[in-house]
Design an enzyme around this catalytic site. Structure first.
Site, mmCIF file in Angstrom:
data_model
loop_
_atom_site.group_PDB
_atom_site.id
_atom_site.type_symbol
_atom_site.label_atom_id
_atom_site.label_comp_id
_atom_site.label_asym_id
_atom_site.label_seq_id
_atom_site.Cartn_x
_atom_site.Cartn_y
_atom_site.Cartn_z
ATOM 1 N N LYS A 182 0.845 -1.195 0.000
ATOM 2 C CA LYS A 182 0.000 0.000 0.000
ATOM 3 C C LYS A 182 0.877 1.241 0.000
ATOM 4 O O LYS A 182 1.487 1.588 1.010
ATOM 5 C CB LYS A 182 -0.935 0.044 1.203
ATOM 6 C CG LYS A 182 -2.057 1.049 0.910
ATOM 7 C CD LYS A 182 -2.768 1.563 2.127
ATOM 8 C CE LYS A 182 -2.118 2.762 2.759
ATOM 9 N NZ LYS A 182 -1.954 3.926 1.903
ATOM 10 N N GLY A 235 6.546 4.732 8.509
ATOM 11 C CA GLY A 235 5.682 5.913 8.604
ATOM 12 C C GLY A 235 5.836 6.550 9.973
ATOM 13 O O GLY A 235 6.874 6.398 10.634
ATOM 14 N N SER A 236 4.796 7.227 10.402
ATOM 15 C CA SER A 236 4.895 7.971 11.662
ATOM 16 C C SER A 236 4.815 7.027 12.877
ATOM 17 O O SER A 236 4.255 5.934 12.782
ATOM 18 C CB SER A 236 3.749 8.987 11.742
ATOM 19 O OG SER A 236 2.520 8.300 11.711
ATOM 20 N N THR A 237 5.345 7.492 13.983
ATOM 21 C CA THR A 237 5.309 6.694 15.216
ATOM 22 C C THR A 237 3.855 6.464 15.646
ATOM 23 O O THR A 237 3.509 5.366 16.096
ATOM 24 C CB THR A 237 6.129 7.410 16.314
ATOM 25 O OG1 THR A 237 7.489 7.446 15.863
ATOM 26 C CG2 THR A 237 6.071 6.689 17.649
ATOM 27 N N VAL A 239 1.098 6.201 13.796
ATOM 28 C CA VAL A 239 0.449 5.161 12.990
ATOM 29 C C VAL A 239 1.130 3.804 13.221
ATOM 30 O O VAL A 239 0.469 2.765 13.252
ATOM 31 C CB VAL A 239 0.408 5.552 11.489
ATOM 32 C CG1 VAL A 239 -0.158 4.410 10.654
ATOM 33 C CG2 VAL A 239 -0.436 6.803 11.297
ATOM 34 N N GLY A 240 2.423 3.808 13.445
ATOM 35 C CA GLY A 240 3.134 2.559 13.748
ATOM 36 C C GLY A 240 2.516 1.863 14.957
ATOM 37 O O GLY A 240 2.342 0.644 14.989
ATOM 38 N N GLU A 258 9.476 1.062 10.966
ATOM 39 C CA GLU A 258 10.506 2.096 10.825
ATOM 40 C C GLU A 258 9.774 3.416 10.946
ATOM 41 O O GLU A 258 8.957 3.756 10.092
ATOM 42 C CB GLU A 258 11.222 1.931 9.481
ATOM 43 C CG GLU A 258 12.550 2.660 9.422
ATOM 44 C CD GLU A 258 12.411 4.045 8.865
ATOM 45 O OE1 GLU A 258 12.307 4.996 9.690
ATOM 46 O OE2 GLU A 258 12.403 4.187 7.641
ATOM 47 N N CYS A 292 12.995 10.717 7.290
ATOM 48 C CA CYS A 292 12.871 10.329 8.706
ATOM 49 C C CYS A 292 14.204 10.453 9.444
ATOM 50 O O CYS A 292 14.214 10.658 10.648
ATOM 51 C CB CYS A 292 12.270 8.943 8.853
ATOM 52 S SG CYS A 292 12.892 7.791 7.669
ATOM 53 N N GLU A 389 9.019 15.750 15.691
ATOM 54 C CA GLU A 389 9.465 15.578 14.301
ATOM 55 C C GLU A 389 8.655 16.527 13.419
ATOM 56 O O GLU A 389 7.433 16.422 13.333
ATOM 57 C CB GLU A 389 9.247 14.135 13.856
ATOM 58 C CG GLU A 389 9.785 13.880 12.465
ATOM 59 C CD GLU A 389 9.625 12.432 12.015
ATOM 60 O OE1 GLU A 389 8.565 11.844 12.275
ATOM 61 O OE2 GLU A 389 10.569 11.910 11.409
#
Ligand code: ADP
Length: 490
Positions: A182, A235-237, A239-240, A258, A292, A389
Site C-alpha cells: 500500500k 511511517g509515523s510513530t 500510525v506505527g 521504521e 525520517c 518531528e
C-alpha cells in the site's frame, strides 16, 4: 523562486480510469505539489479490495510457483525487473516528482538506478538462503530451513515512494514471499507503474498486489487482516503504534516498524567550519526535510558556534527553491497542503517559544507548497521544535560545551533513528558513536546510505532493519527439522 516553470511530464501509461467510468468504483485525486492541482484519479481501495488482494496473494503463496522456484529462477526474474526499471527511469523519476515534489534530476540519476540495484542486490541473495546443520545433544540429527514468512503487507510512506517500495519488496521477493503493497495516498503513481513492470518482468500474478487507498481504510484493513503473516511498516510513530495494536488484536502477525526521528548532528570544535556547515545543511534540507533520518537538531560546540551560524546563514540563502524539474533547483515543494501547513505552524510555534529565526520561515512562490529553508538559533532542548518531528526544512541550532553534555542532550529524545558526528578526532568519533542510541551513526558524512548497510531505529523509532542482508531475515521463518540417527524409540 528563481526557477523556470517546466511543463508537467505526462505519464506514458494510462494509470487511472476517468472519474466518469464509475464501474471502476471509488477514486481519489492525487495532487501535484508544485501547483496544488489534481494530476490523476486513482482507484480508492478499501477493505473489500484488500480481501481480494490477500486471496490472490494466498493463492500465489500456497499454490503458485514463486515460493517454490529455485532461488536462481527468482534471481533471473528479479534481474529482468531491475533492467525494466532502469530502462524506464526517466518516467519513474517524473512520477515521483509529480506526486512528491522530489528533484527530477536526482531521481533519474540516483533514486531510480539505486532502486534497480536494490533489486539486483537481493536477487543475488535469492539463491543463497540456507539454514544450518545442528549439533544436537542426543542421538538426533537436525537442520534448519529458512522459509518465506508468507504473505507480507508492506505499508509505505510518501517521502521516497520508489526507494521505500523496493526497500520492502526486493528482499521479500528474494525470500519467496507474496505481498500486498500500500503506497501512501499522496504518492500512488510510481507504485502502480512498478506493479505493471513486475508483470512484464515475469513475476507471476498474485505475487505483488498494489492497493492504492487511504491509511485508516486500506492500511488498517491490511494491519488487521487475519491472513497476512507479516507487516512491514514505514511511517509515523503514531500510525506505527496503531499498526502494532491491530496486528496484536487480529492474528498476531509479525511486525517491523521504521518510524519517526529527531536526529542529532554534533559538530565539535575541531571540525572544518565550511564542510560542517554543508553537512548540517544537507542533513536537514535534503528532500526538503521530508526524511525520517533528517538531522533536525544541530549541536555545535561553543568554540565554533558563531562561525557555523554565519556560514549556515550564507549557505541557506544560496539553496535554490523552485520547480523540481529544473536541474539547478535543490529544494522542491512539500508533499501536500497538510504537510505544508503543519510545517508552517511549527515555524510559528518556534517563534512564539522564543527561538530566533536566522533564515527562511516563510512559504514562497505563487502556488504550490514551497517553504524556504529555515534555520532557528537559540533553540532550547525543551522547545517543541527541538522535540517533535517536523518533517520539513527546519533546523534547530543549539550550542554545547562538553562532550558529555553533547551525548546527553543528543540522547534526550524518544527517538533513535540516526545521528551525525563531525570531528577529525577518531577517538572522539568512536566514543560518541558508541554512546548515541540510534540505528545509524554517520561520522563526517550524512545520508551515506548503502544497500549493504542495515537501517532502522532504536527506541520509539521502531524495530527491525531494512536494507543489508539483515533485511532478508524479516521475510524468513526458521523451521527446525529433526530425525533420530539410530532406530531409537523417540
Ligand atoms: P506520514 O505522517 O509520514 O504521512 P503516516 O504514518 O501517516 O505517515 O503514513 C504512512 C503510511 O501509513 C501511509 O501509507 C498511510 O496511508 C498509512 N496509514 C495511515 N494510517 C493508517 C492506519 N490507521 N493503519 C494502517 N496504515 C495507515
Amino acid at each position: 523562486m528563481g526557477a523556470t516553470p517546466v511543463p508537467l511530464i505526462k505519464p506514458r501509461v494510462e494509470i487511472n480510469p476517468s472519474p466518469k467510468r464509475r464501474r471502476f468504483g471509488k477514486t481519489f485525486g492525487t495532487i501535484d505539489p508544485r501547483t496544488g492541482e489534481e494530476t490523476a484519479r486513482i482507484a480508492e481501495g478499501d477493505k473489500e479490495d484488500v480481501d481480494l488482494a490477500v486471496k490472490a496473494a494466498r493463492d500465489a503463496f500456497d499454490h503458485g510457483p514463486w515460493p517454490r522456484l529455485p532461488g536462481s529462477a527468482r534471481r533471473r526474474i528479479m534481474m529482468k525487473y531491475a533492467d525494466l526499471i532502469e530502462e524506464n527511469k526517466e518516467e519513474l523519476a517524473a512520477l515521483d516528482t509529480i506526486d512528491a515534489g522530489k528533484l527530477f534530476s536526482w531521481g533519474k540519476a540516483v533514486d531510480i538506478p539505486v532502486v534497480a540495484e536494490m533489486l539486483r542486490y537481493y536477487a543475488g541473495a535469492a539463491d543463497k538462503i540456507h539454514g544450518e546443520t545442528l549439533k544436537m545433544s542426543r542421538e538426533l540429527q537436525g537442520y534448519t530451513l529458512r522459509e518465506p514468512v508468507g504473505i507480507v503487507g508492506h505499508i509505505i510512506p510518501w517521502n521516497f515512494p520508489s526507494s521505500m517500495f523496493f526497500m520492502k519488496v526486493a528482499p521479500a521477493l528474494a525470500a519467496g514471499c507474496t505481498m500486498i503493497v500500500k503506497p501512501a495516498e499522496q504518492t500512488p503513481l510510481s507504485a502502480l507503474r512498478y506493479a505493471h513492470l513486475a508483470k512484464l518482468a515475469g513475476i507471476p500474478d498474485g505475487v505483488i498486489n498494489v492497493i492504492t487507498g487511504f491509511g485508516p481504510t486500506a492500511g488498517a484493513a491490511i494491519a488487521s487482516h487475519m491472513d497476512i503473516d507479516k507487516i512491514s511498516f514505514t511511517g509515523s510513530t503514531e500510525v506505527g503504534r496503531l499498526v502494532m495494536v491491530a496486528a496484536a488484536k487480529s492474528n498476531l502477525k509479525a511486525v517491523s516498524l521504521e518510524l519517526g526521528g529527531k536526529s542529532p548532528v554534533i559538530i565539535f570544535d575541531d571540525a572544518d567550519v565550511d564542510k560542517a556547515a554543508d553537512l548540517a545543511l544537507l542533513g536537514i534540507m535534503y528532500n526538503k526535510g521530508e526524511v525520517c533520518v533528517a538531522g533536525s537538531r544541530v549541536f555545535v560546540q561553543e568554540g565554533i558556534y558563531d562561525e557555523i551560524v554565519k556560514k549556515l546563514e550564507e549557505k541557506a540563502k544560496t539553496w535554490a527553491v523552485g520547480d523540481p524539474f529544473n536541474p539547478t533547483v535543490r529544494h522542491g515543494p512539500q508533499v501536500d497542503k497538510t504537510q505544508f501547513e503543519r510545517i508552517l505552524s511549527y515555524i510559528e510555534h518556534g517563534k512564539r517559544e522564543g527561538a530566533t529565526l536566522l533564515t527562511g520561515g516563510k512559504p514562497c512562490g505563487q502556488k504550490g507548497y514551497y517553504i524556504e529553508p529555515t534555520i532557528f538559533t537559540d533553540v532550547k532542548d525543551n522547545m517543541v521544535i527541538a522535540k517533535e518531528e517536523i518533517f520539513g526544512p527546519v533546523m534547530s541550532l543549539m550550542k554545547f560545551k562538553t562532550v558529555e553534555e553533547a551525548i546527553e542532550r543528543a540522547n534526550a529524545t524518544r527517538y533513535g533513528l540516526a545521528a551525525g558526528i563531525v570531528t577529525n578526532d577518531l577517538n572522539l568519533a568512536n566514543t560518541v558513536s558508541r554512546s548515541i542510541r540510534a540505528g545509524v551513526i554517520w561520522i563526517n558524512c550524512y545520508f551515506a546510505f548503502d544497500m549493504d548497510c542495515p537501517y532502522g531505529g532504536f527506541k520509539m523509532s521502531g524495530f527491525g532493519r531494512d536494507l543489508g542482508v539483515d533485511a532478508l531475515d524479516k521475510y524468513l521463518q526458521v523451521k527446525s527439522v529433526v530425525t533420530p540417527i539410530y532406530n531409537s524409540p523417540w
